[in-house]
Design a protein around this motif. Structure first.
Motif, PDB file in Angstrom:
ATOM      1  N   HIS A  41       0.544  11.163  -1.279  1.00 34.17           N
ATOM      2  CA  HIS A  41       0.825   9.503  -1.203  1.00 34.17           C
ATOM      3  C   HIS A  41      -0.830   8.767  -1.466  1.00 34.17           C
ATOM      4  CE1 HIS A  41       4.780   8.400  -0.175  1.00 34.17           C
ATOM      5  NE2 HIS A  41       4.674   7.869  -1.260  1.00 34.17           N
ATOM      6  N   LEU A  42      -1.811   9.599  -1.144  1.00 32.31           N
ATOM      7  CA  LEU A  42      -2.958   9.000  -0.710  1.00 32.31           C
ATOM      8  C   LEU A  42      -3.482   8.467  -1.935  1.00 32.31           C
ATOM      9  CD1 LEU A  42      -6.022   9.500  -0.107  1.00 32.31           C
ATOM     10  CD2 LEU A  42      -5.183  11.774   0.004  1.00 32.31           C
TER      11      LEU A  42
ATOM     12  N   GLY B  79      -2.270   7.191  -4.269  1.00 34.27           N
ATOM     13  CA  GLY B  79      -1.252   6.122  -4.963  1.00 34.27           C
ATOM     14  C   GLY B  79      -2.022   4.753  -5.016  1.00 34.27           C
ATOM     15  N   PHE B  80      -2.650   4.185  -4.011  1.00 38.29           N
ATOM     16  CA  PHE B  80      -3.087   2.985  -4.369  1.00 38.29           C
ATOM     17  C   PHE B  80      -4.467   3.216  -5.124  1.00 38.29           C
ATOM     18  CE2 PHE B  80      -5.286  -0.862  -3.097  1.00 38.29           C
ATOM     19  CZ  PHE B  80      -4.257  -1.954  -3.217  1.00 38.29           C
ATOM     20  N   GLU B  81      -5.010   3.813  -4.464  1.00 39.13           N
ATOM     21  CA  GLU B  81      -6.524   3.868  -5.079  1.00 39.13           C
ATOM     22  C   GLU B  81      -6.448   4.324  -6.841  1.00 39.13           C
ATOM     23  OE1 GLU B  81      -9.591   4.314  -1.724  1.00 39.13           O
ATOM     24  OE2 GLU B  81      -9.909   5.234  -3.635  1.00 39.13           O
TER      25      GLU B  81
ATOM     26  N   ALA C 124      -4.077   3.884  -8.706  1.00 40.34           N
ATOM     27  CA  ALA C 124      -3.216   2.996  -9.369  1.00 40.34           C
ATOM     28  C   ALA C 124      -4.538   1.805  -9.583  1.00 40.34           C
ATOM     29  CB  ALA C 124      -2.043   2.307  -8.815  1.00 40.34           C
TER      30      ALA C 124
ATOM     31  N   HIS D 279     -13.592   9.395   3.440  1.00 38.84           N
ATOM     32  CA  HIS D 279     -12.176   8.383   3.071  1.00 38.84           C
ATOM     33  C   HIS D 279     -11.195   9.485   3.196  1.00 38.84           C
ATOM     34  CE1 HIS D 279     -14.798   5.406   1.679  1.00 38.84           C
ATOM     35  NE2 HIS D 279     -15.448   6.197   1.224  1.00 38.84           N
TER      36      HIS D 279
ATOM     37  N   ASP E  39      -4.665   6.566   7.127  1.00 36.09           N
ATOM     38  CA  ASP E  39      -3.687   5.611   7.968  1.00 36.09           C
ATOM     39  C   ASP E  39      -2.290   6.529   7.986  1.00 36.09           C
ATOM     40  OD1 ASP E  39      -2.515   2.552   8.147  1.00 36.09           O
ATOM     41  OD2 ASP E  39      -2.127   4.313   9.256  1.00 36.09           O
TER      42      ASP E  39
ATOM     43  N   ARG F 218       2.109   4.659   7.989  1.00 37.52           N
ATOM     44  CA  ARG F 218       2.961   4.109   7.244  1.00 37.52           C
ATOM     45  C   ARG F 218       4.519   4.205   7.634  1.00 37.52           C
ATOM     46  NH1 ARG F 218       3.920   8.790   4.144  1.00 37.52           N
ATOM     47  NH2 ARG F 218       1.753  10.032   3.807  1.00 37.52           N
TER      48      ARG F 218
ATOM     49  N   SER G  65       3.913   0.697  -9.067  1.00 35.75           N
ATOM     50  CA  SER G  65       3.607  -0.716  -9.171  1.00 35.75           C
ATOM     51  C   SER G  65       4.144  -1.255 -10.716  1.00 35.75           C
ATOM     52  CB  SER G  65       2.161  -0.588  -9.324  1.00 35.75           C
ATOM     53  OG  SER G  65       1.406  -0.264 -10.644  1.00 35.75           O
TER      54      SER G  65
ATOM     55  N   ILE H  59     -10.968  -9.703  -7.943  1.00 34.38           N
ATOM     56  CA  ILE H  59      -9.679  -9.019  -7.367  1.00 34.38           C
ATOM     57  C   ILE H  59      -9.131 -10.198  -6.193  1.00 34.38           C
ATOM     58  CG2 ILE H  59      -8.546  -7.565  -6.402  1.00 34.38           C
ATOM     59  CD1 ILE H  59     -10.158  -5.493  -7.901  1.00 34.38           C
TER      60      ILE H  59
ATOM     61  N   LEU I  88      -5.982 -10.324  -3.104  1.00 34.11           N
ATOM     62  CA  LEU I  88      -4.577  -9.726  -2.667  1.00 34.11           C
ATOM     63  C   LEU I  88      -3.890 -10.443  -1.610  1.00 34.11           C
ATOM     64  CD1 LEU I  88      -6.812  -6.296  -1.346  1.00 34.11           C
ATOM     65  CD2 LEU I  88      -5.743  -6.810  -3.855  1.00 34.11           C
TER      66      LEU I  88
ATOM     67  N   VAL J 251      -1.330  -8.456  -6.211  1.00 38.73           N
ATOM     68  CA  VAL J 251      -2.756  -8.237  -6.539  1.00 38.73           C
ATOM     69  C   VAL J 251      -2.993  -9.240  -7.873  1.00 38.73           C
ATOM     70  CG1 VAL J 251      -4.665  -6.874  -7.262  1.00 38.73           C
ATOM     71  CG2 VAL J 251      -3.235  -6.036  -5.458  1.00 38.73           C
TER      72      VAL J 251
ATOM     73  N   ARG K 237      -5.890  -9.738 -10.685  1.00 39.48           N
ATOM     74  CA  ARG K 237      -6.896  -9.251 -11.321  1.00 39.48           C
ATOM     75  C   ARG K 237      -7.683  -9.828 -12.312  1.00 39.48           C
ATOM     76  NH1 ARG K 237      -8.006  -2.826 -11.862  1.00 39.48           N
ATOM     77  NH2 ARG K 237      -6.105  -2.768 -13.177  1.00 39.48           N
TER      78      ARG K 237
ATOM     79  N   GLU L  42      -4.033  -9.937 -14.799  1.00 44.48           N
ATOM     80  CA  GLU L  42      -2.851  -9.208 -14.464  1.00 44.48           C
ATOM     81  C   GLU L  42      -2.377  -9.730 -13.164  1.00 44.48           C
ATOM     82  OE1 GLU L  42      -4.143  -4.626 -15.872  1.00 44.48           O
ATOM     83  OE2 GLU L  42      -5.781  -5.580 -14.585  1.00 44.48           O
TER      84      GLU L  42
ATOM     85  N   PHE M 140       2.303  -3.761  -5.957  1.00 50.40           N
ATOM     86  CA  PHE M 140       2.541  -2.507  -5.438  1.00 50.40           C
ATOM     87  C   PHE M 140       3.627  -2.423  -4.516  1.00 50.40           C
ATOM     88  CE2 PHE M 140      -1.720  -2.551  -7.134  1.00 50.40           C
ATOM     89  CZ  PHE M 140      -1.903  -1.338  -7.688  1.00 50.40           C
ATOM     90  N   ARG M 141       4.259  -1.266  -4.232  1.00 46.20           N
ATOM     91  CA  ARG M 141       5.155  -1.065  -3.473  1.00 46.20           C
ATOM     92  C   ARG M 141       4.626  -1.022  -1.940  1.00 46.20           C
ATOM     93  NH1 ARG M 141       9.144   3.434  -4.402  1.00 46.20           N
ATOM     94  NH2 ARG M 141       8.516   3.913  -2.489  1.00 46.20           N
TER      95      ARG M 141
ATOM     96  N   SER N  21       2.869   1.850  -0.274  1.00 50.71           N
ATOM     97  CA  SER N  21       1.583   2.265  -0.639  1.00 50.71           C
ATOM     98  C   SER N  21       0.597   1.127  -0.275  1.00 50.71           C
ATOM     99  CB  SER N  21       1.443   2.377  -2.317  1.00 50.71           C
ATOM    100  OG  SER N  21       2.779   2.350  -3.016  1.00 50.71           O
TER     101      SER N  21
ATOM    102  N   LYS O 262      -0.929   0.402   2.416  1.00 53.42           N
ATOM    103  CA  LYS O 262      -2.189   0.421   3.462  1.00 53.42           C
ATOM    104  C   LYS O 262      -3.310   1.264   2.947  1.00 53.42           C
ATOM    105  CE  LYS O 262       0.923   0.332   7.242  1.00 53.42           C
ATOM    106  NZ  LYS O 262       2.183   0.514   6.757  1.00 53.42           N
ATOM    107  N   TYR O 263      -3.194   1.719   1.988  1.00 53.24           N
ATOM    108  CA  TYR O 263      -4.314   2.361   1.211  1.00 53.24           C
ATOM    109  C   TYR O 263      -5.334   1.690   0.929  1.00 53.24           C
ATOM    110  CZ  TYR O 263      -0.533   5.814   0.876  1.00 53.24           C
ATOM    111  OH  TYR O 263       0.548   6.498   1.249  1.00 53.24           O
ATOM    112  N   HIS O 264      -4.797   0.187   0.843  1.00 54.10           N
ATOM    113  CA  HIS O 264      -5.847  -0.892   0.535  1.00 54.10           C
ATOM    114  C   HIS O 264      -7.264  -0.544   1.468  1.00 54.10           C
ATOM    115  CE1 HIS O 264      -6.866  -4.886   2.249  1.00 54.10           C
ATOM    116  NE2 HIS O 264      -7.655  -4.839   1.018  1.00 54.10           N
TER     117      HIS O 264
ATOM    118  N   GLU P  14     -12.435  -0.015   1.143  1.00 51.39           N
ATOM    119  CA  GLU P  14     -13.437  -0.190   2.065  1.00 51.39           C
ATOM    120  C   GLU P  14     -14.374   1.021   1.717  1.00 51.39           C
ATOM    121  OE1 GLU P  14     -15.146  -2.721   2.923  1.00 51.39           O
ATOM    122  OE2 GLU P  14     -15.775  -2.557   4.761  1.00 51.39           O
TER     123      GLU P  14
END
Lengths: 253, 253
Positions: free
Chosen positions: A85-86, A88-90, A92, A238, A242, A245, B143, B183, B185, B209, B211, B224, B228-229, B232, B234-236, B240
């Motif tokens: 999963h990890l 996923g966000f990054e 995308a 990185h 987390d 979830r 997404s 961006i 959020l 999001v 952007r 855009e 996002f689901r 996913s 938490k990957y936010h 950082e």
DNA sequence: GGTAATAACATGTCATAACAAGTTTGGAGA
DNA sequence: TCTCCAAACTTGTTATGACATGTTATTACC
């Protein structure tokens, strides 16, 4: 030019989209055989080159894999559950705009060192296959990957395109579902050979990673030394992520 | 089967490797024109289909791009400087074994909302091009991307393959070097349409999001909405990242 | 019955050919 | 000189055909 504007898409794209939709909708489940090229030629009424162009695009996207003589199959999604999963966000969020590739340096049969023998469970007389590759990110070398495979796995790699990722190749084309992996890290200076491949000074710090990958039956299939350039080292932090979830899956999947 | 075992590689792979080496070695710098297909046919003594097979592989790896009528060019590495390095380690560590793809839902010309007009600097009478896509990771939808482009940019998108990333397409094929992006959020419930595309319940939380991407001259080129689901989401936190790295570059590059 | 050769079928590679469509260039004509 | 159009060159799409190579199923022989 209003609305879905499919106007006059090339045949091969139409075919690709049709098959893609069917795969994503689950009409073809992982490992399920897809229609042969001849059948696709007949059902779409096009030539083989057109069918193959569609299939090649699907292959590029990882949705199918092919085995000579056997056929074309819907490929297995999800390898390496641990990290599934990890990105996923990054991915995308950021994937749009960088480029990775790998370059084969050498592939050969070797007499494995004692360490490799132990890790791969190889008898003392047997050989192993060593693959050395340089991985690039945005045209810059970021790592040197030295991988060792048992003969019965490595044997099949000589004829493959090793400019891409090896794990999907193992999982799909060689039919070796992967399981857990052990990883250990340390920092050390680069030796002359690695420094040259990574375009850095000998002695400059690199991340030295050892990774032993097993298949689902816990047999070792791949033991690697990965040498990362020191300036990509920090991203290590990185990897911490987390785990709280809500759920790995949720309704509808 | 000792040593580099190139034994009898297919012609198109030999050609691909030759060109790849030349590109990585810098013989062809970004945007530089490569030999035309005819020239490659002549210099390698093969047919066009073989040359194109090699070029297609290189295209897939992002090393070249082509423009009909103009030619084939070495492509520009590095887009989006801000995030250029960050996937480096993670990518290299983990990239092996997941799969991403995108599916075009619709592309059409629309009368933009006031918000889109403002962001893209569009006059009230002009149209915009709306592209809706679903992005998948390991076969699961992650997404829904709704993108708006000014007409002079969006015009060119109808005939392109939007199943891949759009940013490289803008940078390379449409020759629009990208600059900064804004961006923002927020979390919000999914509406019926998005819920359906993401295979979740309407009302379930999604990351919303916005952007706005500019080119290097700071003209807006892409606004855009990315949905996002929630799982996913938490990957936010991983966005950082450590800014204390020694240097963006170092010797030898 | 077991085995080994063979046929049938699958994908992989490569050639020749043609036309479509976008870009550049150079020349004809105003 | 400037404009416009056609020729030349580029990549894009598609067909037909052939042979190579790997797999599977069948058949014939022992």
């Amino acid at each position: 030019m209003k609305d879905n504007a499919m106007q006059h898409q090339p045949l091969y794209l139409q075919i690709k989209d049709t098959l893609k939709k069917q795969i994503l909708e689950g009409k073809y489940v992982p490992y399920q055989k897809m229609p042969s090229e001849s059948e696709l030629m007949a059902s779409f009424g096009v030539s083989r080159i057109t069918v193959r162009q569609a299939l090649r695009d699907l292959h590029r996207e990882g949705l199918i894999f092919t085995t000579q003589g056997k056929g074309t199959f819907a490929s297995k999604p999800k390898a390496m559950q641990e990290v599934q999963h990890l990105e996923g966000f990054e991915e995308a969020m950021n994937s749009q705009g960088y480029e990775t590739s790998a370059q084969l340096v050498s592939i050969r049969e070797v007499n494995p060192t004692k360490e490799v023998q132990e890790k791969l469970n190889i008898q003392s007389k047997e050989g192993a296959v060593e693959v050395i590759r340089v991985r690039y990110l945005n045209r810059e070398p970021v790592s040197v990957d030295t991988s060792f495979f048992p003969m019965e796995v490595g044997r099949h790699l000589f004829s493959r395109d090793l400019g891409r990722d090896i794990f999907p190749l193992l999982e799909n084309e060689l039919n070796i579902p992967l399981g857990r992996a052990e990883i250990s890290l340390e920092a050390r200076p680069a030796d002359a050979n690695i420094a040259k491949l990574l375009q850095m000074e000998p002695g400059a710090p690199i991340m030295w990673v050892q990774r032993l990958t097993h298949d689902v039956n816990d047999n070792p299939v791949d033991y690697e030394y990965l040498a990362f350039r020191g300036d990509s080292y920090k991203y290590h932090f990185h990897v911490e992520r987390d785990r709280t979830r809500t759920s790995g899956k949720q309704g509808g999947l």
